[in-house]
Design a protein around this motif. Structure first.
Motif, PDB file in Angstrom:
ATOM      1  N   ASN A 426       0.838  -1.220   0.000  1.00 31.81           N
ATOM      2  CA  ASN A 426       0.000   0.000   0.000  1.00 31.81           C
ATOM      3  C   ASN A 426       0.865   1.260   0.000  1.00 31.81           C
ATOM      4  OD1 ASN A 426      -2.481  -1.402   0.073  1.00 31.81           O
ATOM      5  ND2 ASN A 426      -2.316  -1.636   2.294  1.00 31.81           N
ATOM      6  N   ASP A 429      -0.112   5.196  -0.526  1.00 32.25           N
ATOM      7  CA  ASP A 429      -0.601   6.067   0.544  1.00 32.25           C
ATOM      8  C   ASP A 429       0.505   6.932   1.146  1.00 32.25           C
ATOM      9  OD1 ASP A 429      -3.014   4.844   0.130  1.00 32.25           O
ATOM     10  OD2 ASP A 429      -2.948   3.619   1.963  1.00 32.25           O
ATOM     11  N   VAL A 432       1.517  10.888   0.981  1.00 33.19           N
ATOM     12  CA  VAL A 432       0.966  11.952   1.827  1.00 33.19           C
ATOM     13  C   VAL A 432       1.976  12.358   2.898  1.00 33.19           C
ATOM     14  CG1 VAL A 432      -0.859  12.536   3.472  1.00 33.19           C
ATOM     15  CG2 VAL A 432      -1.407  11.268   1.376  1.00 33.19           C
ATOM     16  N   ASP A 485      -6.201  12.856  -9.996  1.00 32.84           N
ATOM     17  CA  ASP A 485      -7.379  12.445  -9.240  1.00 32.84           C
ATOM     18  C   ASP A 485      -8.644  13.125  -9.767  1.00 32.84           C
ATOM     19  OD1 ASP A 485      -8.497  11.118  -6.685  1.00 32.84           O
ATOM     20  OD2 ASP A 485      -9.158  13.198  -6.495  1.00 32.84           O
ATOM     21  N   ILE A 618     -10.567  14.016   1.256  1.00 34.98           N
ATOM     22  CA  ILE A 618     -10.489  12.583   1.525  1.00 34.98           C
ATOM     23  C   ILE A 618      -9.215  12.004   0.922  1.00 34.98           C
ATOM     24  CG2 ILE A 618     -11.675  10.357   1.243  1.00 34.98           C
ATOM     25  CD1 ILE A 618     -13.078  12.483   3.026  1.00 34.98           C
ATOM     26  N   ASN A 619      -8.487  11.262   1.763  1.00 28.71           N
ATOM     27  CA  ASN A 619      -7.195  10.663   1.392  1.00 28.71           C
ATOM     28  C   ASN A 619      -6.167  11.694   0.930  1.00 28.71           C
ATOM     29  OD1 ASN A 619      -7.929   8.007   2.043  1.00 28.71           O
ATOM     30  ND2 ASN A 619      -8.911   7.732   0.056  1.00 28.71           N
ATOM     31  N   THR A 621      -6.054  13.933  -1.361  1.00 25.79           N
ATOM     32  CA  THR A 621      -5.746  14.010  -2.785  1.00 25.79           C
ATOM     33  C   THR A 621      -5.556  15.454  -3.236  1.00 25.79           C
ATOM     34  OG1 THR A 621      -8.108  13.956  -3.252  1.00 25.79           O
ATOM     35  CG2 THR A 621      -6.912  11.868  -3.381  1.00 25.79           C
ATOM     36  N   PRO A 648     -10.875   7.457   7.551  1.00 24.53           N
ATOM     37  CA  PRO A 648      -9.788   6.749   6.865  1.00 24.53           C
ATOM     38  C   PRO A 648      -8.439   7.032   7.532  1.00 24.53           C
ATOM     39  CG  PRO A 648     -11.228   7.812   5.278  1.00 24.53           C
ATOM     40  CD  PRO A 648     -11.667   8.284   6.621  1.00 24.53           C
ATOM     41  N   ILE A 650      -5.533   7.620   6.395  1.00 26.66           N
ATOM     42  CA  ILE A 650      -4.799   8.773   5.863  1.00 26.66           C
ATOM     43  C   ILE A 650      -5.349  10.059   6.451  1.00 26.66           C
ATOM     44  CG2 ILE A 650      -4.232  10.097   3.782  1.00 26.66           C
ATOM     45  CD1 ILE A 650      -4.253   7.531   2.205  1.00 26.66           C
ATOM     46  N   ASN A 651      -6.668  10.125   6.604  1.00 26.50           N
ATOM     47  CA  ASN A 651      -7.258  11.345   7.137  1.00 26.50           C
ATOM     48  C   ASN A 651      -7.053  11.492   8.633  1.00 26.50           C
ATOM     49  OD1 ASN A 651      -9.221  10.794   4.524  1.00 26.50           O
ATOM     50  ND2 ASN A 651      -8.794  12.966   4.903  1.00 26.50           N
ATOM     51  N   GLN A 654      -4.016  13.247   8.493  1.00 27.87           N
ATOM     52  CA  GLN A 654      -4.260  14.600   7.991  1.00 27.87           C
ATOM     53  C   GLN A 654      -4.806  15.510   9.080  1.00 27.87           C
ATOM     54  OE1 GLN A 654      -7.949  15.002   6.378  1.00 27.87           O
ATOM     55  NE2 GLN A 654      -7.667  16.984   5.381  1.00 27.87           N
TER      56      GLN A 654
END
Length: 959
Positions: A426, A429, A432, A485, A618-619, A621, A648, A650-651, A654
């Motif tokens: 993965n 990801d 980020v 994206d 989100i994520n 992007t 998520p 990633i968030n 964030q």
């Protein structure tokens, strides 16, 4: 140039015969380099009977030779270059190379001046000019070397004829220095024997140090390379070894100047830029495989090859190449792909077409010694350099102001290529953490810069080097990921494919890509609200990024230019007034919402009712930060505490990163940011933990010399205790966790637990290190944990532990292990040990030149070592600058690294004084870093003044 450009066979034969015949002149060269070097480079090479023109000694004029860019009067077509690097020193101790070169060029506009780049080369024979058309060549009137602008200026008695082709022939000698630029030497020891490698690093402006050339990326040509070398060595270049027996004698081993040498000739290259040239002479070993008739080879020190350290790189290269062939829809344009690991290499790697060069740590992997992080570094860097074989090499930027397009693109798709090679990781990801969050920190400064500058702003070699920074790489990657994206990957790749097909073997500007992406949009159902260029110019032509604020009570959405210090003003005006077209992906209590475009400063759109929480970007992007009204922040904090999996992973990272940086800018309360870390007591995922630790590191930098330090250590120690216990139960510190990022988080758990005084952790680390010291031949420390264990043990120890680490460093044969030990020795707590270590960085026999600046930065990262490193750099600035500053892409990291802890008025004044005192010496590629350090220090002073008391109280009683 178009795909159909080719060399007429007659020209090619003449050129190669010329190169072969002229070796007699090389044999006859009797002037040793040390004598040539002592001559004044400003003097002319004076042809017999020529009228000479002195080099200007006044201020720069409007004359072409005082300009940094070549005039567009001449266009190179082919080069024939023969070089003989001497891998043994001459009588004066210098390593030299001898060479001859002929370049065929076409006259585009009539002129009586030939300007060609030449730097640190001494002409050993009068250059000659030959006409290849019906008219004779003009007589050379004078030849002047301009060392400042690095030109050889050849003045002619008459003008060249537009449309005609000419050939310029030169013979020269240069130093095969250890300066890591141009044609240089790398040294290492194998079985106690000193070995020398002749190798190259041409990017960005150092091909001119190897032979006279038109050294600009748009000046593409075909290159014929021949190397003379010891028969016990192997020569490599961009092309495959070339059988020219039907033109030359079958002999490849000949006697030259009483020396028995091998002559290796390479097939002509494709049309390419000078900065992508490479030629290497070494006694390295290699491993290889062939995939669909494509030869793939990994070269390295024979000892490393024998130990299997090239196997991993070989195993992933073919997979990644095939992925990019499909991604670009263009076959790999060369018959071979060579990759070579060099003991001395300034950059991480270089995408030379068909012969990619790497640091050893970026290519070599040992299953027993290298860590999971080493493995990831290798696969991502290989993917980065292979991506360039098309995007950068096949299609090349016209000038360095668009470097971001090359490097940003490769920095984005390296994750795609690596994901193909390691699909269970993965890895996509991690962009980020590695790129988006990383570059936010720089791009939030008023002294940041746009991705693309005007050509006239990037002229001198040091200005070009300065562009190789985090903005070009990481911001470039981030905005291209955002573009892919919102267009969708299908539309993005379609436009990319037509772009590459249309411009192959040619040069472009970034707007050419926008045009092809727009065509893809127009033929699809994708409907962005503005054209690709209208949207992307706002991200490319103005520095910085927005913070998007969502008010869930009113539904209002606003954007503002995010600045770390809102009281500062950007150094550059913006035609877009620092407004962006922002694509906002968002969710309302886990229910994904349609993409929303924020097209002006303020818009009303969202209607939220009740206790629904909203999460945007989100994520991650999008290249922007997100702020909310207080009520929504409270809802998000509650979700993190009670049901964090609803957000998520990633968030979750964030939210932490946005909150801490919004607090640094004074937009939200610092205590709110600190509260985003409360849920970590039960968090086991890597990305949120890494985000938190990265942001808490700023608090350590600001407060580890204050009363805040103790309570902060207690708080962080309490939070990490659960993570440490989790991995104790899961692995007992003997096994690897199952997931890729879990392995990283295991390292975090050990490192932070030990640094905050966890007794169980300290006992583990001391026991392992003591066991190793008792039996140096058997290292009981797991590869993944070594960096953390070494640092912790050396920090807790003294001279005995440090000296043992140094001994192991000197004995290590795996580059990644040497790197771990080198960084760990900077963790020492004794100032005298760190001062001794700093002095080692001035001795290339102890610390390689490629590692000197990063070693100083590591020492400065230690709270004990920071003032020592600062004093050391100031005291030795002139030497450091001359050795590492002029052409080093990473040199700006040194200035940022030694000043990142600065947070007092006294330190700010010291920094300003340092800038002023050394203005006459210069800062090279670190000029912008000085400005950024001053701005960052000013912001730190304000932040500490406003927050120290509040932060202390919160860590004592966290809520």
């Amino acid at each position: 140039m178009g795909k159909g450009f080719f060399i007429r066979k007659t020209v090619g034969i003449v050129g190669i015969v010329l190169a072969a015949g002229a070796i007699a002149t090389i044999i006859a060269l009797s002037v040793v380099y040390s004598q040539e070097k002592s001559k004044n480079n400003e003097n002319e090479v004076k042809p017999t009977g020529a009228v000479t023109t002195p080099v200007p000694t006044t201020e720069p004029s409007n004359e072409p030779w005082d300009q940094w860019r070549l005039p567009q009067t001449l266009s190179p077509q082919t080069y024939n270059v023969t070089l003989w690097p001497r891998l043994q020193p001459d009588a004066t101790g210098l390593y030299i190379f001898r060479g001859l070169s002929s370049v065929v060029f076409r006259c585009v506009e009539k002129t009586n001046l030939i300007l060609i780049h030449s730097n640190k080369l001494n002409m050993t024979l009068q250059p000659t000019l030959t006409a290849l058309g019906s008219k004779p060549a003009p007589i050379i009137e004078s030849i002047v070397m301009h060392t400042k602008t690095q030109y050889m200026a050849i003045h002619l008695k008459e003008e060249l004829t537009a449309g005609e082709s000419y050939e310029l022939y030169t013979e020269f000698v240069g130093e095969l220095a250890d300066d890591l630029g141009g044609f240089y030497r790398s040294e290492y020891y194998e079985n106690g024997v000193k070995k020398v490698v002749a190798t190259t690093q041409m990017q960005a402006t150092d091909a001119r140090k190897a032979f006279p050339c038109f050294d600009e990326p748009a000046m593409k040509a075909v290159f014929h390379i021949t190397l003379y070398h010891d028969p016990a060595t192997v020569a490599l270049s961009n092309g495959v070894m070339f059988n020219v027996s039907f033109w030359l004698s079958d002999e490849v081993n000949i006697t030259v100047d009483d020396t028995f040498v091998t002559r290796t000739t390479f097939a002509p290259t494709e049309v390419m830029s000078t900065y992508l040239l490479a030629f290497i002479v070494s006694d390295f070993g290699f491993i290889e495989q062939n995939i669909d008739k494509l030869q793939i080879r990994i070269f390295a020190r024979q000892e490393a090859i024998n130990a299997g350290q090239g196997e991993y790189a070989l195993s992933v290269t073919g997979t990644i190449l095939k992925f990019f062939e499909d991604y670009y829809n263009v076959p790999y344009p060369l018959p071979k792909s060579d990759q070579i690991a060099l003991p001395d290499f300034n950059a991480g790697a270089m995408e030379n077409w068909g012969l990619i060069t790497y640091r050893e740590t970026a290519l070599l992997y040992d299953e027993e010694i290298s860590s999971n992080g080493n493995k990831e570094r290798i696969v991502t860097i290989i993917a980065h350099e292979l991506a360039h074989q098309w995007f950068g090499n096949l299609v090349t930027i016209r000038w360095w102001n668009d470097l971001w397009l090359n490097e940003g693109f490769a920095s984005y798709v390296e994750y795609l290529g690596a994901d193909k090679a390691e699909p269970t990781w993965n890895i996509k990801d991690l962009i980020v953490l590695n790129d988006v969050h990383r570059v936010f920190a720089i791009d939030a400064l008023a002294s940041s810069h746009p991705l693309s500058s005007k050509e006239e702003e990037i002229q001198r070699p040091e200005q070009i080097s300065e562009v190789f920074d985090t903005i070009s790489y990481s911001k470039g990657a981030s905005v291209l990921r955002m573009l892919s994206d919102f267009l969708t990957e299908t539309v993005f790749t379609q436009g990319l494919q037509t772009y590459l097909d249309h411009f192959k073997f040619n040069n472009t500007v970034y707007t050419d890509l926008w045009e092809h992406l727009q065509r893809a949009v127009d033929s699809s159902s994708s409907t962005p609200p503005r054209s690709v260029q209208d949207i992307m110019d706002r991200w490319v032509l103005q520095m910085g990024f927005p913070v998007v604020t969502i008010n869930t009570e009113t539904g209002q959405i606003t954007q503002e230019h995010f600045l770390l210090d809102p009281e500062t003003k950007p150094d550059r005006p913006s035609e877009f007034n620092y407004e962006w077209f922002v694509p906002i992906s968002w969710t309302k209590k886990e229910a994904a919402q349609p993409l929303y475009w924020l097209l002006q400063k303020t818009m009303d759109q969202m209607k939220i009712s009740g206790d629904e929480w909203v999460l945007a970007n989100i994520n991650v992007t999008g290249y922007y930060r997100v702020n909310y009204d207080n009520e929504n922040w409270e809802r998000l904090l509650n979700v993190l505490q009670t049901s964090r999996q609803s957000i998520p992973v990633i968030n979750r990272a964030q939210i932490i990163d946005d909150a801490f940086n919004l607090a640094k800018a004074g937009i939200i309360e610092t205590t709110l940011a600190l509260r985003t870390t409360l849920f970590l007591a039960s968090e086991t995922e890597y990305m949120p933990w890494e985000s938190a630790l990265d942001n808490l590191d700023y608090f350590y930098l600001m407060f580890d010399r204050t009363e805040v330090y103790g309570p902060m250590q207690t708080y962080v120690g309490n939070k990490v205790e659960g993570l440490f216990d989790y991995f104790t139960r899961l692995t007992n510190w003997e096994n690897l966790p199952p997931g890729h990022t879990d392995q990283y988080n295991q390292v975090n758990a050990l490192r932070v637990a030990c640094s905050t005084g966890n007794e169980n952790c300290t006992t583990l680390v001391k026991t392992w290190f003591e066991q190793w010291m008792e039996n140096p031949n058997v290292n009981p420390i797991k590869a993944n944990l070594r960096s953390a264990v070494y640092c912790s043990a050396i920090a807790a120890g003294g001279e005995k532990e440090w000296n043992f680490a140094w001994e192991m460093f000197e004995k290590a044969t795996v580059a990644s292990e040497k790197d771990k030990l080198r960084a760990a020795m900077a963790c020492a707590s004794e100032p005298w040990l760190l001062n001794r270590y700093l002095k080692y960085t001035l001795d290339s026999n102890k610390i390689r030149k490629q590692d000197a600046t990063s070693t100083i930065i590591s020492i400065a990262s230690n709270v004990v070592g920071q003032p020592l490193a600062w004093d050391f750099v100031r005291a030795n600035w002139e030497y450091i600058f001359k050795q590492y500053g002029g052409g080093s892409f990473s040199f700006s990291n040194l200035i940022n690294g030694i000043t990142k802890r600065f947070s007092t008025e006294f330190e700010l004044q010291q920094l300003i004084q340092f800038r002023d005192d050394n203005a006459h010496i210069g800062f090279g590629s670190g000029n912008l870093a000085i400005q950024q350090s001053i701005e960052r220090t000013t912001a730190n002073i304000k932040w500490v003044k406003n927050n120290q008391e509040t932060v202390l109280e919160w860590f004592i009683n966290p809520l």
